[in-house]
Write an enzyme that holds these catalytic residues in place. Sequence first.
Site, PDB file in Angstrom:
ATOM      1  N   LYS A  86       1.099  -0.915  -0.641  1.00 49.69           N
ATOM      2  CA  LYS A  86       0.113  -0.059  -0.360  1.00 49.69           C
ATOM      3  C   LYS A  86       1.120   1.340  -0.193  1.00 49.69           C
ATOM      4  O   LYS A  86       1.884   1.193   0.523  1.00 49.69           O
ATOM      5  CB  LYS A  86      -1.186   0.131   1.328  1.00 49.69           C
ATOM      6  CG  LYS A  86      -2.188   0.795   1.018  1.00 49.69           C
ATOM      7  CD  LYS A  86      -3.185  -0.064   2.526  1.00 49.69           C
ATOM      8  CE  LYS A  86      -4.427   1.194   2.421  1.00 49.69           C
ATOM      9  NZ  LYS A  86      -5.063   0.880   3.687  1.00 49.69           N
TER      10      LYS A  86
HETATM   11  O1  G3P Z   1      -7.822   2.013   5.510  1.00 55.08           O
HETATM   12  C1  G3P Z   1      -8.393   3.790   5.174  1.00 55.08           C
HETATM   13  C2  G3P Z   1      -9.848   3.798   5.679  1.00 55.08           C
HETATM   14  O2  G3P Z   1     -10.627   3.169   5.603  1.00 55.08           O
HETATM   15  C3  G3P Z   1     -10.064   4.626   7.290  1.00 55.08           C
HETATM   16  O3  G3P Z   1     -10.564   4.770   7.653  1.00 55.08           O
HETATM   17  O4  G3P Z   1     -12.466   5.884   8.667  1.00 55.08           O
HETATM   18  O5  G3P Z   1     -10.214   6.303   9.474  1.00 55.08           O
HETATM   19  O6  G3P Z   1     -11.567   7.660   7.485  1.00 55.08           O
HETATM   20  P1  G3P Z   1     -11.451   6.487   8.515  1.00 55.08           P
END
Ligand code: G3P
Length: 218
Positions: A83
Amino acid sequence: MKIYIDSSDIKEIKNINKTNMVDGITTNPSLIAKQNKNIKLILKEICQEVKGPVSAEVAAISIDDMIKEARILKRIAKNIVIKLPLTFDGLNACSILSRKGYQTNVTLCFSASQALLAAKAGATFISPFIGRLDDIGENGSQLIFDIKKMFDNYKEIKTKILAASIRSAEHFCEVAKAGADIATIPPKLFHNLYKHDLTDKGLKAFLDDWQNTNQKIE
Ligand code: G3P
């Protein structure tokens, strides 16, 4: 649409993986930090449990260091996907690693132009962040729709749309309608997706009626 679990918590992953509905895992530095454990150990355990793609994010920001870290992460297991952040160096690293046969996931995507460049760099997956766009008053699901429409114009694009930062059942269904190939969701959301008050109410009524029959299925 495939379902990936967005987590580094092996207990949660094992629990949901019992359903055979987990197609892959995504992690990021914030999720790894929550576990208070060595990143290689965390990823090794996850890769032993889940056979699908497991995204492991580099922590470097320069191209040479990203490539170095990618080599180290890739040695952990066959199903590791590297990633990379959507920066100039990240795209550059993606282009180099993709040509070497690595699976790559370009993350922190917030626009259609970024997604198109990641595809051009040979990314296996592009991760548009739905919830974080909604947080700033934009429409995250619309971005999935736009990327899908754009990718469909060019049959040579093989990059999969991996909708990330999914926070609700509405998000989950919206990205499916927009044509995302994969949604990565936190464990807590997975458990919300199958719940409905009417399911609980209906089940209680069925079981109460059944008890009155004094029967057993045997
Ligand atoms: O893995 C990245 C992503 O899914 C993060 O989510 O909720 O922290 O914006 P969030």
